[in-house]
Design a protein around this motif. Sequence first.
Motif, short mmCIF file in Angstrom:
data_model
loop_
_atom_site.label_atom_id
_atom_site.label_comp_id
_atom_site.label_asym_id
_atom_site.label_seq_id
_atom_site.Cartn_x
_atom_site.Cartn_y
_atom_site.Cartn_z
N GLU A 41 0.83 -1.21 0.00
CA GLU A 41 0.00 0.00 0.00
C GLU A 41 0.86 1.26 0.00
OE1 GLU A 41 -2.75 -0.46 3.23
OE2 GLU A 41 -3.82 -2.09 2.21
N LEU A 42 1.93 1.27 0.79
CA LEU A 42 2.84 2.42 0.81
C LEU A 42 3.53 2.60 -0.55
CD1 LEU A 42 4.49 2.07 4.32
CD2 LEU A 42 2.81 3.78 3.59
N LEU A 43 3.92 1.49 -1.16
CA LEU A 43 4.56 1.56 -2.47
C LEU A 43 3.60 2.10 -3.53
CD1 LEU A 43 6.57 -1.78 -2.42
CD2 LEU A 43 7.54 0.55 -2.50
N VAL A 44 2.34 1.70 -3.47
CA VAL A 44 1.36 2.19 -4.44
C VAL A 44 1.15 3.69 -4.28
CG1 VAL A 44 -1.08 2.09 -5.14
CG2 VAL A 44 0.20 -0.02 -4.77
N VAL A 45 1.12 4.17 -3.05
CA VAL A 45 1.00 5.61 -2.80
C VAL A 45 2.22 6.34 -3.37
CG1 VAL A 45 0.98 7.39 -0.99
CG2 VAL A 45 -0.52 5.39 -0.81
N GLU A 46 3.41 5.78 -3.14
CA GLU A 46 4.64 6.38 -3.66
C GLU A 46 4.63 6.37 -5.19
OE1 GLU A 46 9.51 5.93 -3.45
OE2 GLU A 46 8.26 4.59 -2.26
N TRP A 47 4.19 5.25 -5.77
CA TRP A 47 4.12 5.12 -7.23
C TRP A 47 3.18 6.18 -7.81
CZ3 TRP A 47 -0.03 3.93 -10.40
CH2 TRP A 47 0.28 3.68 -11.74
N ALA A 48 2.01 6.36 -7.20
CA ALA A 48 1.05 7.35 -7.68
C ALA A 48 1.63 8.75 -7.61
CB ALA A 48 -0.25 7.26 -6.86
N ALA A 49 2.35 9.07 -6.54
CA ALA A 49 2.99 10.37 -6.42
C ALA A 49 4.04 10.55 -7.50
CB ALA A 49 3.61 10.53 -5.03
N ALA A 50 4.79 9.51 -7.79
CA ALA A 50 5.81 9.58 -8.84
C ALA A 50 5.18 9.81 -10.20
CB ALA A 50 6.65 8.30 -8.84
N ILE A 51 4.08 9.12 -10.46
CA ILE A 51 3.37 9.30 -11.74
C ILE A 51 2.89 10.74 -11.86
CG2 ILE A 51 1.22 8.74 -12.95
CD1 ILE A 51 3.33 6.66 -13.42
N ARG A 52 2.29 11.26 -10.79
CA ARG A 52 1.82 12.66 -10.81
C ARG A 52 2.97 13.61 -11.08
NH1 ARG A 52 -1.31 11.07 -6.60
NH2 ARG A 52 0.07 11.98 -5.07
N GLY A 53 4.10 13.38 -10.42
CA GLY A 53 5.27 14.23 -10.61
C GLY A 53 5.76 14.18 -12.05
N GLU A 54 5.76 13.00 -12.65
CA GLU A 54 6.22 12.86 -14.03
C GLU A 54 5.25 13.54 -14.99
OE1 GLU A 54 6.99 8.67 -14.61
OE2 GLU A 54 8.50 8.68 -13.04
N VAL A 55 3.96 13.48 -14.72
CA VAL A 55 2.98 14.13 -15.58
C VAL A 55 3.12 15.64 -15.48
CG1 VAL A 55 0.50 14.55 -15.89
CG2 VAL A 55 1.33 12.21 -15.56
N ILE A 56 3.31 16.14 -14.26
CA ILE A 56 3.47 17.59 -14.07
C ILE A 56 4.72 18.08 -14.78
CG2 ILE A 56 3.96 19.37 -12.34
CD1 ILE A 56 2.06 17.77 -10.47
N GLU A 57 5.83 17.34 -14.67
CA GLU A 57 7.06 17.72 -15.36
C GLU A 57 6.87 17.72 -16.87
OE1 GLU A 57 10.49 15.47 -14.23
OE2 GLU A 57 10.14 15.81 -12.10
N ALA A 58 6.11 16.78 -17.40
CA ALA A 58 5.91 16.68 -18.84
C ALA A 58 5.05 17.83 -19.36
CB ALA A 58 5.24 15.35 -19.18
N ALA A 59 4.19 18.35 -18.50
CA ALA A 59 3.31 19.46 -18.91
C ALA A 59 4.14 20.71 -18.97
CB ALA A 59 2.19 19.64 -17.91
#
Length: 59
Positions: A41-59
């Motif tokens: 569960e902690l890893l999934v939360v971390e993964w979701a945060a990483a995905i959000r960060g990558e999407v924000i950087e790409a924008a």
Amino acid sequence: MSPDSVTPGSVRSAAEVNEEIRALWMRAGGSLSVQERAEYELLVVEWAAAIRGEVIEAA
């Protein structure tokens, strides 16, 4: 740990976290213990945060 509690810039890449999730499932043989479930569960939360960060950087 909530997704908002992760400090921007201190997050591993989504690929790194995904690899750790895959390794956890492999070690567990497809059935997680209570402790492994908490780690997952902690890893999934971390993964979701990483995905959000990558999407924000790409924008």
